[in-house]
Design a protein around this motif. Structure first.
Motif: not given
Length: 518
Positions: A354-361, A371-376
């Protein structure tokens, strides 16, 4: 206080440490070290260490091993304490497989042999135990030789690969597809309506789907964490304060993050929480402190966590409830494998799409950093660009989206010849002729006939214009795929497969009827 120890002599004899009879963990739990099994229960966790299942260890070596474990019990999380026992056990088993003798030490050769037995893909398991062995040696306990400690410092080991199930879209371990998630949700609602899942199971499943938090966070939830607010216009908003859970100080309810719930989910969760509060009147001094997902008995949990289930029990409760739904994956053709982690990765993957940033995720999944959400972000869910009639007919039996029953005509309907039960689709068929029946009494706020095909009350007629509905949906999907966001275009994919299943059932029924008539 009695202890188990080898009598150390600083001049000659090696020192193997001291094992007190009782130990207090960092999280405040007290456990006994007598016997061959240590059992520790903290707020939402229960750990059992079975020393009787280890390979043969010398008494001195076992004492040093246990003394090192006690340091981890006092200074690390309960899960890390358990993991160190398990990883060390793997090393001991590997050595015993080679030597077939009682283990009295771990030396450099054992380290290299263990690494070789693991292979490059799994050498992270040696990395996990290396810190434990280095701590053992640094505390002055015998059992880990100096050459082993030196060898561990020289090793350069690959870490445990992160996010593989997400990046590969693993069909049984990775995030759910939209069709799989919708099927689980639909069948969960239907099972709840039929009384096949309990209130607690229903609420738990929906919170996993909506929030994607860890089992430990649901395990320590209390009635007081669910709240409702009403604005000046009388509109109700629902919230749940989710304990952060994964903390280094082993206090899972020290910090919270407030999550808003949709009105449909929130209303049910709030009503459920209030019912639980009433049930715990007289059981607890403050019924607001009742667990949101209680155990049948008070248990042996620390103060403040009476009747709380452990995180493992919460995971079992989730899997048991959803496994009973017997939902089939369109990818595997088998029942969907359900686990807490899959809902977590699904929330992250859908947020990325849906286009959310790594910070939001990271905020959604309650990570302390990114550091562990870039995979998404690197692996968003796939959306099929085009579904034609052939694909729809092929996928239909796998998706199992049609939930109603095919009938010959209005005479077989549950509400036979009731005008209010008749379903028409003039926008699709260009006719006011009836095509199906609805077996449900009462109002329905869904769009007919599109929403009907995935409803359990739907009763399509054998000679209804279902192929026209299928062609309409396929054409509309192609148009939206060109002119709109792919997620908007794919919103009716499950309905397409439901209509295709009805078309296939009609064809089979008509063929059988013709064959019987000669």
């Amino acid at each position: 206080m009695s202890t188990k120890t080898d009598n150390p002599s600083h001049a000659v004899q090696p020192y193997f440490g001291v094992v007190p009879e009782f130990v207090t963990t960092r999280g405040g739990a007290v456990f006994s070290t007598t016997g061959t099994m240590w059992e520790v229960r903290e707020a939402a966790a229960r750990v059992r260490l079975h020393f009787d299942k280890l390979p043969p260890l010398s008494i001195s070596f076992l004492t040093a091993f246990q003394a090192t474990l006690i340091w981890y019990a006092r200074n690390a999380s309960l899960w890390h304490f358990r993991n160190m026992f398990q990883r060390a056990s793997n090393l001991f088993e590997a050595k015993f497989d080679v030597t077939r003798t009682v283990i009295g030490e771990i030396n450099a050769v054992d380290i290299l042999n263990f690494r070789g037995s693991l292979g490059e893909a799994h050498e992270y398991k040696l990395g996990a135990v290396s810190g434990f062995l280095e701590q053992w040696h640094a505390m002055g306990y015998a059992g880990v030789t100096a050459d082993a400690a030196h060898q561990l410092k020289q090793l350069r080991l690959k870490g445990n690969p992160k996010g593989v199930d997400v990046t590969t879209r693993h069909p049984t371990k990775g995030p759910f597809t939209d069709l799989e998630l919708e099927a689980l949700q639909h069948n969960l609602n239907r099972a709840y309506g039929n009384g096949d899942v309990s209130d607690a199971e229903y609420v738990l499943c929906w919170l996993f789907m909506a929030l994607g938090q860890r089992p430990v966070q649901y395990a320590v939830l209390k009635v007081s964490d669910v709240a409702q607010s009403v604005d000046n216009d009388g509109i109700k908003t629902y919230y749940i304060s989710v304990p952060r859970g994964k903390r280094r100080d082993s206090k899972p309810r020290k910090e919270f993050k407030v999550r808003a719930l949709t009105p449909q989910i929130g209303k049910h969760v709030f009503r459920y929480a209030q019912k639980l509060k009433a049930q715990f009147e007289g059981k607890l001094k403050d019924p607001n402190a009742a667990p949101l997902f209680p155990s049948a008995d008070i248990g042996e949990a620390p103060d403040g966590y009476a009747y709380h289930q452990t995180s493992a029990e919460i995971g079992i409760m989730l899997a048991d409830a959803l496994s009973r739904l017997n939902v089939v994956s369109e990818r595997t053709g088998d029942f969907i494998k359900v686990g807490a982690k899959r809902f977590r990765t699904t929330v992250g993957t859908r947020a990325a799409q849906e286009g959310h940033s790594e910070l939001v995720i990271a905020e959604l999944l309650d990570h302390s950093d990114t550091q562990n959400v870039g995979v998404y972000v690197k692996s968003t869910a796939e959306i099929v660009e085009r579904i034609d009639r052939a694909m729809a007919m092929y996928m239909a039996p796998l998706a199992q989206a049609f939930a109603g029953k095919l009938i010959a005509g209005p005479a077989e309907a549950t509400r036979a010849f009731d005008p209010a039960s008749e379903i028409r689709a003039p926008q699709i068929t260009k006719s006011l002729k009836c095509m199906s029946s609805c077996g449900k009494n009462g109002p329905c706020g869904f769009l007919k006939p599109i929403a009907c095909y995935t409803c359990g009350s739907f009763e399509p007629w054998l000679d209804g214009p279902h192929e026209m509905v299928l062609d309409y949906l396929l054409s509309d999907r192609d148009r939206l795929m060109k002119d709109a966001d792919p997620r908007i275009a794919s919103i009716n994919d499950r309905t397409i497969f439901a209509v295709a299943e009805v078309v296939a059932l009609c064809e089979e029924s008509k063929a059988a009827r013709e064959a019987s008539n000669g």
